[in-house]
Design an enzyme around this catalytic site. Structure first.
Site, PDB file in Angstrom:
ATOM      1  CB  CYS A  14       8.703   2.978  -4.888  1.00  0.00           C
ATOM      2  SG  CYS A  14       9.517   3.586  -6.382  1.00  0.00           S
ATOM      3  CG  HIS A  43      13.060   1.150 -16.614  1.00  0.00           C
ATOM      4  ND1 HIS A  43      14.203   0.704 -15.993  1.00  0.00           N
ATOM      5  CD2 HIS A  43      13.471   2.007 -17.582  1.00  0.00           C
ATOM      6  CE1 HIS A  43      15.257   1.260 -16.567  1.00  0.00           C
ATOM      7  NE2 HIS A  43      14.838   2.063 -17.521  1.00  0.00           N
ATOM      8  CB  CYS A  98      15.072   7.631  -6.847  1.00  0.00           C
ATOM      9  SG  CYS A  98      14.586   7.078  -5.201  1.00  0.00           S
ATOM     10  CD  GLU A 128      19.943   2.042  -9.359  1.00  0.00           C
ATOM     11  OE1 GLU A 128      18.765   1.655  -9.514  1.00  0.00           O
ATOM     12  OE2 GLU A 128      20.614   1.800  -8.332  1.00  0.00           O
ATOM     13  CB  THR A 165      18.171   0.977  -5.659  1.00  0.00           C
ATOM     14  OG1 THR A 165      17.691   1.199  -6.988  1.00  0.00           O
ATOM     15  CG2 THR A 165      19.091   2.090  -5.238  1.00  0.00           C
ATOM     16  CB  SER A 223      10.383  -2.902 -14.617  1.00  0.00           C
ATOM     17  OG  SER A 223      10.428  -2.924 -13.209  1.00  0.00           O
ATOM     18  CB  SER A 224      15.894  -3.662 -12.651  1.00  0.00           C
ATOM     19  OG  SER A 224      16.609  -4.409 -11.706  1.00  0.00           O
ATOM     20  CG  ASN A 225      10.932  -2.752  -9.365  1.00  0.00           C
ATOM     21  OD1 ASN A 225       9.878  -3.249  -8.989  1.00  0.00           O
ATOM     22  ND2 ASN A 225      10.974  -1.687 -10.147  1.00  0.00           N
ATOM     23  CB  SER A 267       8.223   1.515 -12.628  1.00  0.00           C
ATOM     24  OG  SER A 267       8.605   0.223 -13.023  1.00  0.00           O
TER      25      SER A 267
HETATM   26 FE1  SF4 Z   1      13.837   4.924  -5.558  1.00  0.00          FE
HETATM   27 FE2  SF4 Z   1      14.100   2.928  -7.308  1.00  0.00          FE
HETATM   28 FE3  SF4 Z   1      13.628   2.409  -4.732  1.00  0.00          FE
HETATM   29 FE4  SF4 Z   1      11.728   3.453  -6.200  1.00  0.00          FE
HETATM   30  S1  SF4 Z   1      12.632   1.433  -6.497  1.00  0.00           S
HETATM   31  S2  SF4 Z   1      12.319   4.143  -4.109  1.00  0.00           S
HETATM   32  S3  SF4 Z   1      12.877   4.774  -7.589  1.00  0.00           S
HETATM   33  S4  SF4 Z   1      15.449   3.391  -5.573  1.00  0.00           S
END
Ligand code: SF4
Length: 310
Positions: A14, A43, A98, A128, A165, A223-225, A267
């Site tokens: 991202c 991450h 970020c 975070e 986020t 990595s959370s996402n 990430s």
């Molecule tokens: Fe920002 Fe995290 Fe969204 Fe990437 S995933 S744009 S680092 S808030």
């Protein structure tokens, strides 16, 4: 029948991750090693190891950075107490946080300063969330689940909600609904705190799950996402696994799946996707189709410490 791979778009880096990595690379090029980075810059083990080979030194605390040295703050954000400590210790701070995380920090400050108790929806042990809660620690309560929402003591104050986020949109909805049921209308930011990159990657996984029975998410366990992408895939009815890269691909897992979905967390570098695709092609999944749910054209400005070297 041919064996297919459906490749999610968007996937991988991202804008916030891109920016954070570029900051460290530019500092290394300009100042030479070592460049100290507080916490993993993003991450992903692959990214961290590559930057370490270039001369970045990752530390758990700013106390581990020698006085007078550059200290890069990771993309996930930090509590103000960390910035204060950096200043006390005479460190030269370069902010790779970020901007979308900084926006959530600003919301939390604004809500508490206008008399609200902040319900911060997120994972209490995620870096975070630790940073965001640190803005106004005595007036912020981390809410991890609808059950936490049911137990929240408002201390007689109106409730405002901010979120980590990188959560799953569906999980946030359930928790916010529970808060709303207890406390009525909540104060919330006009735009969701779940960032555009999280949302797009989750939407893409949902699309993949319409056709793919197995979804592979490339990303690190930290990595959370990426973890949320696995959950979203499973909730949509697919089998899903998080793998660090093609080396962790369990061939037995692929059995019985004619159509495999592939994506990567925000990430995760694209090169890991490419090697996973090559491996899948070798194994017979050689029909590739990209499934695009959104086009991303987001770029964040670099901080002035490195922008000057552009
Ligand atoms: Fe920002 Fe995290 Fe969204 Fe990437 S995933 S744009 S680092 S808030």
């Amino acid at each position: 029948m041919s064996k297919r791979v459906l490749l999610a778009a968007p996937r991988s880096f991202c804008a916030g991750v891109d920016r954070a990595i570029e900051i460290v690379e530019r500092l290394l090029a300009e100042h030479g090693p070592p460049i100290y980075v507080r916490h993993q810059i993003v991450h992903n083990d692959h990214v961290v190891q590559r930057l370490e080979r270039m001369g970045a030194v990752f530390v758990d605390s700013e106390d581990d950075v020698p006085s007078g040295e550059i200290c890069v703050l990771s993309a996930h954000g930090v509590a103000p107490s960390v910035r204060d400590n950096c200043e006390r210790r005479g460190l030269r701070v370069v902010d790779a946080v970020c901007p979308l995380v900084s926006k959530v920090h600003a919301e939390a400050r604004r809500y508490v300063d206008s008399g609200h108790l902040v319900a911060l929806v997120g994972h209490a042990d995620h870096v975070e969330v630790i940073g965001t809660a640190g803005e106004r620690p005595d007036e912020t309560v981390v809410i991890e689940s609808p059950e936490d929402a049911e137990r929240l003591d408002s201390r007689g104050r109106p409730i405002a909600v901010v979120t980590q986020t990188t959560l799953s949109l569906d999980d946030v909805r359930a928790t916010v609904d529970a808060l709303e049921q207890r406390f009525g209308t909540l104060r919330r930011p006009a735009a969701d705190d779940i960032c555009y990159a999280t949302q797009n990657r989750q939407d893409a996984v949902k699309r993949l799950a319409e056709e793919a029975s197995l979804i592979l998410v490339i990303g690190s366990q930290t990595s959370s996402n990426a973890q949320r992408l696995v959950e979203v895939a499973r909730n949509a009815g697919a089998t899903a696994a998080l793998i660090g890269g093609e080396g962790e691909l369990d061939i037995a897992l692929l059995d019985d799946h004619q159509t495999i979905g592939l994506t990567a967390g925000a990430s995760t570098p694209e090169e890991l996707v490419e090697s996973a695709l090559s491996r899948l092609a070798e194994l017979g999944w050689d029909q590739l189709e990209e499934v695009t749910v959104a086009r991303e054209d987001v770029h964040f400005r670099l901080p002035r410490e490195v922008a000057a070297a552009q």
